[in-house]
Design a protein around this motif. Structure first.
Motif, PDB file in Angstrom:
ATOM      1  N   GLY A 287     -32.896  32.962  38.463  1.00  0.00           N
ATOM      2  CA  GLY A 287     -33.758  33.749  39.324  1.00  0.00           C
ATOM      3  C   GLY A 287     -35.235  33.530  39.064  1.00  0.00           C
ATOM      4  O   GLY A 287     -36.040  34.438  39.258  1.00  0.00           O
ATOM      5  N   THR A 288     -35.604  32.331  38.641  1.00  0.00           N
ATOM      6  CA  THR A 288     -37.004  31.972  38.426  1.00  0.00           C
ATOM      7  C   THR A 288     -37.349  30.772  39.303  1.00  0.00           C
ATOM      8  O   THR A 288     -36.511  30.292  40.074  1.00  0.00           O
ATOM      9  N   SER A 289     -38.581  30.303  39.165  1.00  0.00           N
ATOM     10  CA  SER A 289     -38.992  29.087  39.867  1.00  0.00           C
ATOM     11  C   SER A 289     -39.082  27.904  38.916  1.00  0.00           C
ATOM     12  O   SER A 289     -39.832  26.955  39.173  1.00  0.00           O
ATOM     13  N   PHE A 290     -38.330  27.957  37.827  1.00  0.00           N
ATOM     14  CA  PHE A 290     -38.249  26.798  36.945  1.00  0.00           C
ATOM     15  C   PHE A 290     -37.722  25.604  37.749  1.00  0.00           C
ATOM     16  O   PHE A 290     -36.877  25.769  38.640  1.00  0.00           O
ATOM     17  N   SER A 291     -38.211  24.434  37.434  1.00  0.00           N
ATOM     18  CA  SER A 291     -37.869  23.268  38.239  1.00  0.00           C
ATOM     19  C   SER A 291     -37.734  22.040  37.346  1.00  0.00           C
ATOM     20  O   SER A 291     -37.789  22.119  36.121  1.00  0.00           O
ATOM     21  N   GLY A 292     -37.578  20.908  38.006  1.00  0.00           N
ATOM     22  CA  GLY A 292     -37.422  19.654  37.290  1.00  0.00           C
ATOM     23  C   GLY A 292     -35.972  19.383  36.950  1.00  0.00           C
ATOM     24  O   GLY A 292     -35.062  20.107  37.342  1.00  0.00           O
ATOM     25  N   GLU A 293     -35.769  18.320  36.212  1.00  0.00           N
ATOM     26  CA  GLU A 293     -34.416  17.951  35.811  1.00  0.00           C
ATOM     27  C   GLU A 293     -34.020  18.681  34.532  1.00  0.00           C
ATOM     28  O   GLU A 293     -34.872  19.051  33.721  1.00  0.00           O
ATOM     29  N   LEU A 294     -32.742  18.896  34.391  1.00  0.00           N
ATOM     30  CA  LEU A 294     -32.218  19.460  33.154  1.00  0.00           C
ATOM     31  C   LEU A 294     -32.187  18.329  32.124  1.00  0.00           C
ATOM     32  O   LEU A 294     -31.475  17.344  32.312  1.00  0.00           O
ATOM     33  N   PRO A 295     -32.993  18.423  31.052  1.00  0.00           N
ATOM     34  CA  PRO A 295     -33.171  17.271  30.171  1.00  0.00           C
ATOM     35  C   PRO A 295     -31.945  16.968  29.324  1.00  0.00           C
ATOM     36  O   PRO A 295     -31.178  17.868  28.964  1.00  0.00           O
ATOM     37  N   GLU A 296     -31.786  15.713  29.011  1.00  0.00           N
ATOM     38  CA  GLU A 296     -30.702  15.296  28.116  1.00  0.00           C
ATOM     39  C   GLU A 296     -30.842  15.946  26.740  1.00  0.00           C
ATOM     40  O   GLU A 296     -29.849  16.155  26.040  1.00  0.00           O
ATOM     41  N   SER A 297     -32.074  16.325  26.385  1.00  0.00           N
ATOM     42  CA  SER A 297     -32.300  16.927  25.068  1.00  0.00           C
ATOM     43  C   SER A 297     -31.616  18.273  24.904  1.00  0.00           C
ATOM     44  O   SER A 297     -31.494  18.781  23.788  1.00  0.00           O
ATOM     45  N   ILE A 298     -31.133  18.856  26.019  1.00  0.00           N
ATOM     46  CA  ILE A 298     -30.419  20.122  25.907  1.00  0.00           C
ATOM     47  C   ILE A 298     -29.151  19.951  25.079  1.00  0.00           C
ATOM     48  O   ILE A 298     -28.644  20.908  24.483  1.00  0.00           O
ATOM     49  N   GLY A 299     -28.661  18.725  24.989  1.00  0.00           N
ATOM     50  CA  GLY A 299     -27.486  18.451  24.172  1.00  0.00           C
ATOM     51  C   GLY A 299     -27.737  18.602  22.686  1.00  0.00           C
ATOM     52  O   GLY A 299     -26.782  18.567  21.888  1.00  0.00           O
ATOM     53  N   GLY A 316     -31.618  16.877  40.291  1.00  0.00           N
ATOM     54  CA  GLY A 316     -31.174  15.708  39.554  1.00  0.00           C
ATOM     55  C   GLY A 316     -29.737  15.856  39.079  1.00  0.00           C
ATOM     56  O   GLY A 316     -29.003  16.765  39.465  1.00  0.00           O
ATOM     57  N   SER A 317     -29.337  14.957  38.224  1.00  0.00           N
ATOM     58  CA  SER A 317     -27.961  14.937  37.724  1.00  0.00           C
ATOM     59  C   SER A 317     -27.766  15.965  36.620  1.00  0.00           C
ATOM     60  O   SER A 317     -28.712  16.319  35.902  1.00  0.00           O
ATOM     61  N   ILE A 318     -26.543  16.446  36.508  1.00  0.00           N
ATOM     62  CA  ILE A 318     -26.175  17.286  35.366  1.00  0.00           C
ATOM     63  C   ILE A 318     -26.044  16.374  34.153  1.00  0.00           C
ATOM     64  O   ILE A 318     -25.271  15.414  34.183  1.00  0.00           O
ATOM     65  N   PRO A 319     -26.807  16.616  33.069  1.00  0.00           N
ATOM     66  CA  PRO A 319     -26.798  15.673  31.935  1.00  0.00           C
ATOM     67  C   PRO A 319     -25.451  15.619  31.238  1.00  0.00           C
ATOM     68  O   PRO A 319     -24.795  16.633  31.015  1.00  0.00           O
ATOM     69  N   ARG A 320     -25.056  14.415  30.884  1.00  0.00           N
ATOM     70  CA  ARG A 320     -23.802  14.207  30.167  1.00  0.00           C
ATOM     71  C   ARG A 320     -23.831  14.899  28.803  1.00  0.00           C
ATOM     72  O   ARG A 320     -22.785  15.287  28.272  1.00  0.00           O
ATOM     73  N   SER A 321     -25.037  15.067  28.245  1.00  0.00           N
ATOM     74  CA  SER A 321     -25.140  15.626  26.893  1.00  0.00           C
ATOM     75  C   SER A 321     -24.642  17.056  26.802  1.00  0.00           C
ATOM     76  O   SER A 321     -24.377  17.563  25.711  1.00  0.00           O
ATOM     77  N   LEU A 322     -24.489  17.748  27.957  1.00  0.00           N
ATOM     78  CA  LEU A 322     -23.915  19.098  27.908  1.00  0.00           C
ATOM     79  C   LEU A 322     -22.525  19.083  27.286  1.00  0.00           C
ATOM     80  O   LEU A 322     -22.077  20.079  26.720  1.00  0.00           O
ATOM     81  N   GLY A 323     -21.856  17.959  27.393  1.00  0.00           N
ATOM     82  CA  GLY A 323     -20.529  17.836  26.802  1.00  0.00           C
ATOM     83  C   GLY A 323     -20.529  17.860  25.289  1.00  0.00           C
ATOM     84  O   GLY A 323     -19.464  17.968  24.661  1.00  0.00           O
TER      85      GLY A 323
END
Length: 863
Positions: A287-299, A316-323
């Motif tokens: 519920g914010t205006s955060f934007s951009g891609e979800l970074p791979e560093s979230i992994g 953008g793409s959902i980062p593979r690093s979430l796995g």
């Protein structure tokens, strides 16, 4: 927590746990070695006297609530009172927990509470202090380590003196409950200013937990959060009206575990792109205006248990690093612009219980891994561009309760289910083929089933549903398929438990069974566009709560069902295109159909005069409050935070369409295509909230009544193909929302009214009336024709204020009027454009609509 839908309970559950951990024990000290001093006891008794006891003061409490101060007696040592804890040596009161204690009244600065100078913990949460100001004297509690004033109806400014409490470990000033913040029904009455926030960040160096949910922080510079204490483990800033850009370094605090910025729509920012390493366990920026891609560093966030990014602007793409996040328990990425495929690495998340990727632009197939998500209970992939066949593990997964694949492009057959714990299935609006799987009968916990808008075929085996004893949270929808067969007698038993039965646009035949028994719970019965025949069963009158009855486009052969007046809640009645015949006659019930807003009896063989006694009772078409927010006829499923929209098929402005949402302000009367005779009754002019009126293709005679000029909300009027004579009333010129007008093929004479909306109508609105003259016809009026007064270029609002009339006002109605213009813009604002969203431009006036064509069927227009 029990007041929240499951969806949001799980979203907030980790934060709720952290909140609970900060609560002091409510048990009294039984080991005090010294009696409570008289001054402490007297101060507490005086404090108690300020308040009355009212259970509703703590109605939003998430733990057991009860009046703790009822146990306070002067004859008993105050250290033994409920909610009071004392120092074992000095006897001084050091902890006061009056959370959820039903306290109702104001808390002034003169309160004896501030005499308890040795307090270390103070909890006054979830009471009702009647918008009292937070006293500056709270800053006198120099020993305080825990302060909780949340959800107790304080108002005004948070005093700067709060920043004096340098020993605070936990500070909760939240002014709203989670459910209020989610529903956005809460208006903040507490404000935190920049100077106070600066003081808190500067002086509270030991603080670990901060919660300012629901406090107005609109004047705060988000950059000040760069100064957050390194000691912080939990920060909750839900619904604070934060504006500007949130600093990235705040996501990297060395001890931070819980961070929520939920419901701050004017707050922008991005997640760290590199070197992101923190002990975060729960992160919510929904519920914010955060934007951009979800970074791979979230992994790199190896401790992350929950991630909520709902209704933001991520792409953008959902980062593979979430796995790599092996502890992840919930993942909410709904209502964003994520694209590409669902990473197969996500199936490695062995702890994941909730996966919500709905309302994005994801495409491709669902990853096919037989060992996928071993603990998953909730899967929502709806409203994407996913395609292909569905993998087998969806049907065999041992713990899956909720499965939502609606509004995608899946093909193939719905496979047989090999498990029995599913209680919610939504496969609507795909291209599934074949028959309904018989294994549905084994889903003994099933409470919701929607298979509508597919290409399912074959004969419905109703015995499948007869075994589902729990199919009571609301809906059985099999509409928009190619299903055949008859509706069985057992429908009567279903009708007691279901509130919505939607079988429209199939190939069902036979009669409607006469088995709707007393206690029928149906609110919505839609059998439109089948091959049903025979008489209409009177047993439907047992469905006393029925709001929508749509039986249009069948072969039902009967007279007008006068027993329908027993349905006092009925708002929508559609009998369009059947074989009804005969006189409608008079109503003997003065309150009959008083809530009716939409009636369509068109394309039948009714005759005789128009039913004046019924029309007089259409109170639902009179004096509607147009100032209320736009709402739709729907049913809410609070357990899954799901709404089911009622729908109806109508002829609107000459086009046959299906409204897949019904605005509560939409009011129409369609009696066209019958053999009604006599004059148009003047009483129709009392239906001043009417949006559409169609009396075309009948045998009506006489003049067009000037009272139709009272229908100030009218958007379409069709009186064509009758035997009407006389002039077109000048009063109709004042219908400024009128965008469709047809009086062709009558016996009208005289000049066509000029000005306002009438300047937009073309020849075909008037053709077949040899006696008409004036624009837009090429026939000029003779000097003998009675002159009409010229249209005024100035007009007045109802409040007397003056405005200039011009083309802008004309176009209000010329495009699509209120229903098809203003309301369309509202829907476009509320939801991201689905794949069938288009923009129409007509007459230079742009109007956004949701229009689509499905498999050669009628157009779908979502209001």
């Amino acid at each position: 927590m029990r007041y929240l839908p499951i969806f949001y309970q799980l979203l907030f559950f980790p934060l709720f746990l952290s909140y609970q951990a900060t609560l002091p024990s409510s048990s009294s000290s039984s080991s005090a070695t010294q009696l409570c001093s008289h001054d402490q006891s007297a101060a507490l008794i005086q404090f108690k006297a300020l308040f009355s006891i009212n259970k509703t003061a703590s109605k939003h409490c998430e733990i057991r609530s009860y009046p703790k101060t009822n146990s306070w007696r002067e004859s008993i040592d105050c250290c033994l009172w409920d909610g009071v804890n004392c120092d074992n040596i000095t006897g001084q009161v050091i902890s006061l927990d009056l959370s959820c204690s039903w306290l109702s009244g104001t808390l002034p600065s003169s309160s004896s509470l501030f005499l308890l100078s040795h307090l270390q913990r103070l909890d006054l949460s979830v009471n009702d202090f009647k918008k009292s100001k937070i006293s500056s004297k709270f800053g006198l509690f120099s020993s305080l380590t825990h302060l909780d004033l949340s959800r107790s109806w304080f108002s005004g400014r948070v005093p700067y003196e709060i920043s004096y409490l340098s020993k605070l470990v936990s500070l909760d000033l939240s002014s709203a409950s989670a459910i209020d913040l989610i529903s956005q029904s809460f208006e903040s009455v507490l404000k935190l200013e920049q100077s106070t926030l600066n003081g808190i960040f500067r002086n509270l160096t030991e603080v670990r937990d901060i919660s300012f949910d629901g406090i107005n922080m609109s004047s705060v510079d988000p950059n000040s959060f760069m100064n957050l204490s390194y000691s912080l483990t939990s920060v909750s800033l839900t619904g604070c009206d934060l504006r500007g850009t949130f600093p990235e370094n705040s996501f990297n605090l060395p001890k931070i575990k819980y961070l929520t910025l939920f419901n701050n729509p004017s707050l922008s920012g991005q997640l760290p792109n590199s070197n992101w390493s923190s002990p975060l366990e729960d992160l919510v920026v929904s519920g914010t205006s955060f934007s951009g891609e979800l970074p791979e560093s979230i992994g790199n966030l190896k401790s992350l248990r929950g991630l909520g990014l709902i209704r933001s602007n991520f792409l953008g793409s959902i980062p593979r690093s979430l796995g790599n996040l092996s502890h992840l328990g919930f993942l909410f990425l709904s209502y964003n612009n994520f694209s590409g495929k669902i990473p197969s690495s996500l199936t490695n998340l062995t702890q994941l219980r909730i996966l919500a990727l709905n309302f994005n632009r994801l495409e491709g197939c669902i990853p096919d891994n037989p060992n996928a998500f071993p603990n998953l209970g909730f899967l929502d992939l709806s409203d994407n561009l996913l395609s292909g066949t569905t993998p087998s593990w969806l049907y065999t997964h041992p713990s899956l309760n909720v499965l939502d694949l609606g509004n995608n492009q899946f093909i193939g057959h719905i496979k047989e289910f090999q498990q029995s714990v599913l209680d919610y299935i939504n496969f609507k609006n795909n291209t599934f083929q074949g028959t309904i799987p018989r294994s549905i009968s084994k889903l003994v916990n099933l409470t919701f089933l929607d298979l509508s808008s597919n290409s399912l075929n074959g004969t419905i085996s109703w015995d499948i549903f007869s075994k589902l004893q729990n199919l009571t949270l609301v809906i059985l929808d099999l509409s928009h398929n190619n299903l055949s067969g008859i509706i069985p007698q057992c429908i009567g038993s279903f009708s007691k438990s279901l509130s919505s039965l939607n079988l429209k646009m199939n190939k069902l035949h036979g009669i409607i069974p006469p088995t709707f028994a007393r206690g029928c719970g149906l609110k919505n019965l839609n059998l439109n566009s089948n091959h049903l025949e025979g008489p209409l069963t009177r047993s439907i009158s047992n469905c006393k709560d029925l709001e929508v009855l749509d039986l249009g486009n069948n072969k039902i052969n009967d007279t007008f069902p006068h027993w329908i007046v027993a349905l006092s809640e009925l708002q929508v009645l559609v009998l369009h295109s059947n074989k009804f015949q005969g006189w409608i006659g008079a109503s003997k019930n003065p309150q009959s159909l008083s809530k009716l807003r939409i009636i369509d009896l068109s394309q039948n063989n009714f005759f005789g005069p128009l039913p004046i006694s019924f029309i007089k009772n259409f109170k639902g078409m009179m004096n509607l409050d147009e100032g209320k927010a736009v709402r739709y006829m729907e049913e809410r499923d609070n357990a899954y935070d799901y709404s089911y929209d009622y729908s109806v098929a109508l002829v609107v402005k000459g086009l046959e369409i299906e409204l897949v949402k019904i605005l509560t302000v939409l009011t129409t009367t369609d009696l066209s295509g019958n053999n009604f005779e006599g004059e148009i009754p003047r009483v129709i002019g009392e239906l001043n909230s009417l949006r559409g009126l169609n009396l075309s293709h009948n045998n009506l005679v006489g003049h067009v009544p000037p009272s139709l000029g009272n229908l100030s909300q009218l958007e379409w009027l069709d009186l064509s193909s009758n035997k009407l004579d006389g002039q077109i009333p000048r009063e109709l010129v004042d219908l400024t929302f009128l965008s469709f007008f047809n009086v062709s093929n009558n016996q009208l004479v005289g000049p066509i009214p000029q000005g306002k909306q009438f300047n937009t109508f073309e020849n075909d609105s008037y053709e077949g009336n040899k006696g008409l003259c004036g624009l837009p016809l090429s026939i000029a009026c003779s000097s003998n024709e009675p002159r009409q007064p010229p249209p005024s270029m100035n007009s007045h609002n109802e409040d007397g204020s003056k405005f200039e009339f011009g083309w802008e006002v004309v176009l209000i109605g010329y495009g699509f009027g209120f229903i098809f213009g203003v309301a369309m813009g509202y829907v476009a604002f509320r939801a991201r454009k689905p794949k069938w969203f288009v923009t129409l431009v007509e007459g230079g006036h742009s109007s956004k609509q949701i229009v689509g064509e499905r498999k050669g069927r009628t157009n779908i227009l979502r209001l």
